[in-house]
Design an enzyme around this catalytic site. Sequence first.
Site, short mmCIF file in Angstrom:
data_model
loop_
_atom_site.label_atom_id
_atom_site.label_comp_id
_atom_site.label_asym_id
_atom_site.label_seq_id
_atom_site.Cartn_x
_atom_site.Cartn_y
_atom_site.Cartn_z
N HIS A 306 1.03 -1.19 -0.12
CA HIS A 306 0.10 -0.06 0.05
C HIS A 306 0.84 1.41 0.06
CE1 HIS A 306 -3.28 2.87 1.30
NE2 HIS A 306 -3.83 1.84 0.74
N ASP A 363 -7.98 -5.44 0.20
CA ASP A 363 -8.20 -6.28 -1.03
C ASP A 363 -7.89 -7.93 -0.74
OD1 ASP A 363 -7.47 -3.39 -2.89
OD2 ASP A 363 -9.55 -4.37 -2.70
C1 SDX Z 1 -6.29 0.07 -2.68
O1 SDX Z 1 -4.71 4.49 -2.12
C2 SDX Z 1 -5.60 3.77 -1.35
O2 SDX Z 1 -5.97 4.17 -0.25
C3 SDX Z 1 -5.91 2.64 -2.00
C4 SDX Z 1 -7.14 1.45 -1.21
C5 SDX Z 1 -8.29 2.62 -0.78
O3 SDX Z 1 -9.13 2.14 -0.06
O4 SDX Z 1 -8.71 3.45 -1.67
O5 SDX Z 1 -6.38 1.47 0.03
C6 SDX Z 1 -7.44 0.50 -2.14
O6 SDX Z 1 -6.13 0.50 -3.90
C7 SDX Z 1 -5.33 -1.07 -2.06
C8 SDX Z 1 -4.12 -1.42 -2.93
C9 SDX Z 1 -4.58 -2.38 -3.72
N1 SDX Z 1 -3.56 -2.74 -4.84
C10 SDX Z 1 -3.10 -3.90 -4.71
O7 SDX Z 1 -3.03 -4.87 -3.85
C11 SDX Z 1 -1.90 -4.14 -5.91
C12 SDX Z 1 -0.51 -4.83 -5.50
N2 SDX Z 1 -0.07 -3.65 -4.81
C13 SDX Z 1 0.81 -2.67 -5.39
O8 SDX Z 1 0.85 -2.61 -6.78
C14 SDX Z 1 1.49 -1.55 -4.75
O9 SDX Z 1 1.84 -2.06 -3.34
C15 SDX Z 1 0.66 -0.33 -4.53
C16 SDX Z 1 0.14 0.03 -5.93
C17 SDX Z 1 -0.56 -0.82 -3.75
C18 SDX Z 1 1.45 0.73 -3.68
O10 SDX Z 1 2.33 0.89 -4.76
P1 SDX Z 1 3.52 2.10 -4.51
O11 SDX Z 1 3.26 2.94 -3.07
O12 SDX Z 1 3.77 2.77 -5.65
O13 SDX Z 1 4.66 1.10 -4.19
P2 SDX Z 1 5.67 0.73 -5.32
O14 SDX Z 1 5.04 0.21 -6.46
O15 SDX Z 1 6.78 1.63 -5.48
O16 SDX Z 1 6.35 -0.47 -4.21
C19 SDX Z 1 7.57 -0.47 -3.41
C20 SDX Z 1 8.40 -1.52 -3.75
C21 SDX Z 1 8.80 -1.84 -5.06
O17 SDX Z 1 9.90 -2.66 -5.11
P3 SDX Z 1 11.22 -2.07 -5.24
O18 SDX Z 1 11.21 -1.28 -6.67
O19 SDX Z 1 11.44 -1.15 -4.20
O20 SDX Z 1 12.46 -2.94 -5.24
O21 SDX Z 1 7.50 -2.82 -3.28
C22 SDX Z 1 7.24 -3.64 -4.51
C23 SDX Z 1 7.53 -2.73 -5.72
O22 SDX Z 1 8.14 -3.68 -6.69
N3 SDX Z 1 6.04 -3.98 -4.16
C24 SDX Z 1 5.38 -5.40 -4.41
C25 SDX Z 1 3.94 -5.17 -4.43
N4 SDX Z 1 3.74 -4.05 -3.85
C26 SDX Z 1 4.84 -3.26 -4.00
N5 SDX Z 1 6.03 -6.37 -4.78
C27 SDX Z 1 5.42 -7.50 -4.83
N6 SDX Z 1 3.96 -7.46 -4.86
C28 SDX Z 1 3.46 -6.66 -4.28
N7 SDX Z 1 2.00 -6.44 -4.24
#
Ligand code: SDX
Length: 423
Positions: A306, A363
């Site tokens: 998140h 989720d």
């Molecule tokens: C919702 O914003 C809100 O409040 C949203 C929400 C709401 O109520 O409105 O809470 C609802 O959307 C919840 C989130 C649902 N999405 C997912 O579950 C999809 C999977 N999660 C990710 O795609 C990610 O965690 C996000 C999109 C939720 C957050 O992305 P960020 O903050 O941009 O973080 P990032 O992509 O920069 O990740 C940081 C690191 C990265 O690795 P490095 O480049 O540092 O090596 O963490 C890794 C990412 O690759 N990473 C993951 C991951 N989530 C982040 N790696 C594997 N699996 C994951 N799920």
Amino acid sequence: MENGKATLTIGNENWDFDIHDGTVGPSVIDIGSLYQKTGRFTYDPGFTSTGSCSSSITYIDGDEGVLLYRGYPIDELAENKDFLEVAYLLLYGELPTPEEKQDFDFRVTHHTMVHEQMSRFFTGFRRDAHPMAIMCGVVGAMSAFYHDSTDIRDPYQRMVASIRLIAKTPTIAAMAFKYSTGQPFVYPKNALDYAANFMHMCFAVPCEEYQVNPILSRAMDRIFILHADHEQNASTSTVRLAGSSGANPFACIAAGIASLWGPAHGGANEAALDTFAEIGTVDRVPEYIDKAKDKDDPFRLSGFGHRVYKSYDPRAKVMERTCHEVLDELGIKDPLLKVAMELERIALTDEYFVERKLYPNVDFYSGITLRALGFPNNMLTVLFAVARTVGWVAQWKEMVEDEQRIGRPRQLYTGSTLRHMTT
Ligand code: SDX
């Protein structure tokens, strides 16, 4: 930073900017005059350090895993209040008195029917259209029917549009579900509460009486509460930006639905369930943990991670309890739950996830719960949209009443400089 001021120094020039403190949480540096003073923009793609507005609706402490709706903790509201009481709280700032609750429930209940001609929109869709595509279209089309509540400058029309959106979105969602199954639409029943009425519209058929299981409709109601609002997330920011141009509320909420659909946002519940099904059995979990960690693999573990929560999403805890409650009530032993729990167990101890503070979010368990309630995977984000409509409307109302200027970000230009055609 001194005395509520932040000083920016570039070369031998200094500029001061005001610092504003909220009631709780990070202060903000007011950079509204930055371009006029320095000729420079800030640069923050993804808005990781940008406050887009001030708001008194929802507060999140990502490090502590705290979520407050108008100051009340989400788990207290989920356990002790119903969805329409929480909707009232988000819209008006206080929990309703018994009289206010009775009036609000009556008004919402008596706006649940949609204009009969709206049912004709559905015949234009393929039966296998994704229900979120239908939601984008039909909710937006509400502005083609309810002209008497589109003038956003009129407080009465804003109230009517708010009630219509909160009341009719579940009806449209149920119609989208029925259309995908080939079953006839089921009209709302005013004798049922919000969640029970929604489940009745989704699962009743004309051939027999459908009795809503009160334990299941209470679980549905609680799931709506968990998803109602969440500060300035992507879809809420979309609604605010659309609304800042003066667009009508129905069009703004349709824009929010479109943004929520993405798998990085509200589409994650459907993606998480698809992942659990693809993994299938617990012994294949390590393979997918490795895929999630592999930089060269686009796979991400949906339902995990998140932007704001760097600890356990408080909603996920309530959702997990609700998941077990629903499965126990229905006597379901869902193999996907075992997969989900094994994924969580491994991920919470794996260095990759621990180092990046990746925890289950709202989720992660919602898909299994909603599947047990009878919804197919492609309805999961629709349910999220039904609940989030309350938050979108509350945030839109706050923005309009704050008379926010049109949102118009700038950019770092990296394209061609001036050039002329030679032929
Ligand atoms: C919702 O914003 C809100 O409040 C949203 C929400 C709401 O109520 O409105 O809470 C609802 O959307 C919840 C989130 C649902 N999405 C997912 O579950 C999809 C999977 N999660 C990710 O795609 C990610 O965690 C996000 C999109 C939720 C957050 O992305 P960020 O903050 O941009 O973080 P990032 O992509 O920069 O990740 C940081 C690191 C990265 O690795 P490095 O480049 O540092 O090596 O963490 C890794 C990412 O690759 N990473 C993951 C991951 N989530 C982040 N790696 C594997 N699996 C994951 N799920």
